[in-house]
Design an enzyme around this catalytic site. Sequence first.
Site, mmCIF file in Angstrom:
data_model
loop_
_atom_site.group_PDB
_atom_site.id
_atom_site.type_symbol
_atom_site.label_atom_id
_atom_site.label_comp_id
_atom_site.label_asym_id
_atom_site.label_seq_id
_atom_site.Cartn_x
_atom_site.Cartn_y
_atom_site.Cartn_z
ATOM 1 N N ARG A 59 6.333 75.929 91.437
ATOM 2 C CA ARG A 59 6.830 75.752 89.909
ATOM 3 C C ARG A 59 7.184 77.054 89.240
ATOM 4 N NH1 ARG A 59 1.211 76.131 86.222
ATOM 5 N NH2 ARG A 59 0.074 77.230 87.602
ATOM 6 N N GLU A 94 8.092 61.413 77.872
ATOM 7 C CA GLU A 94 8.865 61.563 79.166
ATOM 8 C C GLU A 94 9.980 60.572 79.060
ATOM 9 O OE1 GLU A 94 4.769 63.263 79.658
ATOM 10 O OE2 GLU A 94 5.424 61.230 78.809
ATOM 11 N N PHE A 147 4.232 61.951 85.749
ATOM 12 C CA PHE A 147 4.863 61.416 84.517
ATOM 13 C C PHE A 147 6.677 61.353 84.814
ATOM 14 C CE2 PHE A 147 1.441 64.153 82.442
ATOM 15 C CZ PHE A 147 0.736 63.355 82.690
ATOM 16 N N HIS A 149 3.826 69.980 89.898
ATOM 17 C CA HIS A 149 2.274 69.760 90.023
ATOM 18 C C HIS A 149 2.144 68.439 90.838
ATOM 19 C CE1 HIS A 149 2.096 72.318 86.472
ATOM 20 N NE2 HIS A 149 0.700 72.485 86.758
ATOM 21 N N ASP A 189 -7.554 68.738 88.602
ATOM 22 C CA ASP A 189 -7.054 67.732 87.496
ATOM 23 C C ASP A 189 -7.341 66.138 87.993
ATOM 24 O OD1 ASP A 189 -5.963 69.603 85.843
ATOM 25 O OD2 ASP A 189 -3.933 69.337 86.056
ATOM 26 N N ARG A 234 1.780 73.416 92.315
ATOM 27 C CA ARG A 234 1.065 74.172 91.261
ATOM 28 C C ARG A 234 0.308 75.235 92.315
ATOM 29 N NH1 ARG A 234 -4.570 72.151 88.216
ATOM 30 N NH2 ARG A 234 -4.807 74.114 87.148
#
Length: 313
Positions: free
Chosen positions: A10, A58, A83, A109, A117, A167
């Site tokens: 990322r 999004e 998303f 991610h 998460d 990530r």
Amino acid sequence: MSEVKKIATRVSYGNALVALGKDHDNLIVLDADLAGATKTDTFKKAFPERHIDCGIAECNMAGIAAGLATLGKVPFISTFAMFAAGRAFEQVRNSIGYPHLNVKIGATHAGISVGEDGATHQCNEDIALMRTIPGMTIINPSDDVEAQAAVKAAYELDGPVYLRFGRFPVPVINDKDAYHFEVGKGVTLKEGDDLTIVATGLTVSGALDAAKLLEADGIHARVINIHTIKPIDQELLVKAAKETGKIFTVEEHSVIGGLGGAVLEAIGSIAPVPVYRFGIQDVFGESGPAAELIAKYKLDGQGIYEQIKEVLA
């Protein structure tokens, strides 16, 4: 021995956007209130007039990008894979894919390495979803060098591209000066005649580690990095199947619809050999430190080695 440099892809994505932005005024970056996490904030600082924060919307972001593409801009929309591929699937399909617009999707991610998460944000289905969209190119780079090259290649390619980034920091395995990236072409990282390990993204470095362990057992594994899952390098895979007789695919993604499925589809009617798929076995992820999750799901070098040895036994 010096420690191997590790960089999250990322971060590579954000750096590549800034580099491209210096040379291309038509590059526009959109994010969905996650610029700090997706690392598009580096582009925002360098080119604030070409950065659009769409907020937590999004689906709307995909529509805005589609409109910009019709005006000759090259928009990169950026958010978490969950998303980008999940929440905005309809808009990506109908507003970007169907008219085959020149929109790039920077999905960060991805996979279980999102870590703490948890299952809701660990998207292990995005490649499967994107593969079903006609004309969508899918790229899942293995390290910093490959990720930056992939972003540049995506910009230069006319049409929609899904770029998958992580990530978790991963080892830099490619030599920046010697590396050549070509969309749709896999890379043979290690030769071997006993079996082939086909890996993508985060798992490529693990596949190389597993091959070293197998070598100590007298098993010579070929290692192939498939950075472009669609279109996939059928020629390279068929050659490996014919020469080594068995293939093991490794991915930080569900074994349903991802790299493993793509490999089976590529070789099935031409060079049918046993294909063993290692990845997320039809389960949701869970919360925990990324390194521990990668080890638990046997996607690190030791885990890949153990799974191969179990099959061979």
